[in-house]
Design a protein around this motif. Structure first.
Motif, PDB file in Angstrom:
ATOM      1  N   HIS A  76       0.794  -1.221   0.000  1.00 34.28           N
ATOM      2  CA  HIS A  76       0.000   0.000   0.000  1.00 34.28           C
ATOM      3  C   HIS A  76       0.832   1.279   0.000  1.00 34.28           C
ATOM      4  N   THR A  77       1.740   1.419   0.927  1.00 34.55           N
ATOM      5  CA  THR A  77       2.508   2.652   1.054  1.00 34.55           C
ATOM      6  C   THR A  77       3.546   2.802  -0.055  1.00 34.55           C
ATOM      7  N   PHE A  78       4.136   1.703  -0.457  1.00 34.81           N
ATOM      8  CA  PHE A  78       5.207   1.754  -1.453  1.00 34.81           C
ATOM      9  C   PHE A  78       4.782   1.154  -2.795  1.00 34.81           C
ATOM     10  N   SER A  79       3.495   1.152  -3.063  1.00 37.85           N
ATOM     11  CA  SER A  79       2.984   0.547  -4.303  1.00 37.85           C
ATOM     12  C   SER A  79       3.425   1.313  -5.556  1.00 37.85           C
ATOM     13  N   GLY A  80       3.777   2.589  -5.408  1.00 33.65           N
ATOM     14  CA  GLY A  80       4.220   3.385  -6.548  1.00 33.65           C
ATOM     15  C   GLY A  80       5.649   3.093  -6.979  1.00 33.65           C
ATOM     16  N   PHE A  81       6.383   2.353  -6.169  1.00 33.02           N
ATOM     17  CA  PHE A  81       7.754   2.004  -6.516  1.00 33.02           C
ATOM     18  C   PHE A  81       7.746   0.796  -7.439  1.00 33.02           C
ATOM     19  N   LYS A 125      14.457  -3.926  -2.785  1.00 30.84           N
ATOM     20  CA  LYS A 125      15.673  -3.383  -2.186  1.00 30.84           C
ATOM     21  C   LYS A 125      15.416  -2.700  -0.844  1.00 30.84           C
ATOM     22  N   LEU A 126      14.150  -2.549  -0.468  1.00 31.07           N
ATOM     23  CA  LEU A 126      13.827  -1.872   0.782  1.00 31.07           C
ATOM     24  C   LEU A 126      14.033  -2.796   1.974  1.00 31.07           C
ATOM     25  N   LYS A 127      14.579  -2.240   3.048  1.00 32.25           N
ATOM     26  CA  LYS A 127      14.801  -2.987   4.285  1.00 32.25           C
ATOM     27  C   LYS A 127      13.963  -2.340   5.384  1.00 32.25           C
ATOM     28  N   PHE A 128      13.185  -3.163   6.073  1.00 33.84           N
ATOM     29  CA  PHE A 128      12.309  -2.686   7.137  1.00 33.84           C
ATOM     30  C   PHE A 128      12.907  -3.027   8.492  1.00 33.84           C
ATOM     31  N   LYS A 146      11.121   1.929  10.278  1.00 33.94           N
ATOM     32  CA  LYS A 146      12.115   2.634   9.464  1.00 33.94           C
ATOM     33  C   LYS A 146      12.364   1.803   8.219  1.00 33.94           C
ATOM     34  N   VAL A 147      12.337   2.486   7.090  1.00 41.10           N
ATOM     35  CA  VAL A 147      12.555   1.820   5.813  1.00 41.10           C
ATOM     36  C   VAL A 147      13.737   2.499   5.144  1.00 41.10           C
ATOM     37  N   SER A 148      14.660   1.694   4.667  1.00 40.74           N
ATOM     38  CA  SER A 148      15.809   2.242   3.952  1.00 40.74           C
ATOM     39  C   SER A 148      16.106   1.360   2.753  1.00 40.74           C
ATOM     40  N   GLY A 149      16.772   1.940   1.794  1.00 39.53           N
ATOM     41  CA  GLY A 149      17.121   1.190   0.597  1.00 39.53           C
ATOM     42  C   GLY A 149      17.559   2.129  -0.511  1.00 39.53           C
ATOM     43  N   VAL A 150      17.485   1.622  -1.722  1.00 33.21           N
ATOM     44  CA  VAL A 150      17.851   2.393  -2.898  1.00 33.21           C
ATOM     45  C   VAL A 150      16.647   2.408  -3.830  1.00 33.21           C
ATOM     46  N   ASN A 162      15.313   4.247  -7.426  1.00 34.83           N
ATOM     47  CA  ASN A 162      15.758   5.002  -8.609  1.00 34.83           C
ATOM     48  C   ASN A 162      17.231   5.377  -8.509  1.00 34.83           C
ATOM     49  N   SER A 163      18.021   4.437  -8.047  1.00 39.95           N
ATOM     50  CA  SER A 163      19.477   4.586  -7.910  1.00 39.95           C
ATOM     51  C   SER A 163      19.873   5.652  -6.894  1.00 39.95           C
ATOM     52  N   ARG A 164      18.978   6.026  -6.001  1.00 41.09           N
ATOM     53  CA  ARG A 164      19.281   7.007  -4.966  1.00 41.09           C
ATOM     54  C   ARG A 164      18.958   6.418  -3.604  1.00 41.09           C
ATOM     55  N   PRO A 165      19.718   6.800  -2.573  1.00 43.20           N
ATOM     56  CA  PRO A 165      19.402   6.329  -1.220  1.00 43.20           C
ATOM     57  C   PRO A 165      18.011   6.823  -0.805  1.00 43.20           C
ATOM     58  N   TYR A 166      17.294   5.956  -0.108  1.00 40.46           N
ATOM     59  CA  TYR A 166      15.936   6.286   0.313  1.00 40.46           C
ATOM     60  C   TYR A 166      15.759   5.937   1.784  1.00 40.46           C
TER      61      TYR A 166
END
Length: 117
Positions: A44-49, A56-59, A83-87, A89-93
């Motif tokens: 739901h929250t990251f469906s646009g990715f 690549k997202l880490k929770f 907390k969600v982190s990852g890459v 579009n080739s950028r840190p998120y």
């Protein structure tokens, strides 16, 4: 040695199944609850990715708080920091938020989680 590992795996699975069938109430920070939360957030929250970026997202979860334990409905009402982190579009998120959710077991022993805010 291999027999011993299989025995411990079997005992671990049996413990999880018996705990779910025992009428227990899941804890806010249970690993199964965290996995379901991650799946819901991904959907739901990251469906646009893109699917590649979502993989690549880490929770990580912390700050678990139990707001209410409803013994009649066997539901735990919780709050936690995710907390969600990852890459992306080739950028840190990075994404950081508090979520409210409820957790309970279904009749077949699966964890049911609903994000309420």
């Amino acid at each position: 040695m291999k027999y011993l590992n299989v025995k411990f795996i079997f005992i671990g699975i049996l413990t999880i199944l018996l705990g779910a069938c025992n009428g227990d109430i899941p804890k806010c920070g249970d690993k199964d609850v965290q996995n379901v939360l991650s799946d819901i957030l991904l959907e739901h929250t990251f469906s646009g990715f893109s699917e590649v970026d979502r993989k690549k997202l880490k929770f990580t979860y912390g700050g678990f708080m139990s707001d209410l334990t409803d013994k009649e409905s066997k539901t735990q009402y919780c709050k936690a920091q995710v907390k969600v982190s990852g890459v992306v579009n080739s950028r840190p998120y990075k994404w950081d938020n508090w979520i409210d959710y409820s957790a309970r077991y279904t009749d077949d022993g699966m964890v049911y989680v609903e994000i309420t805010r």
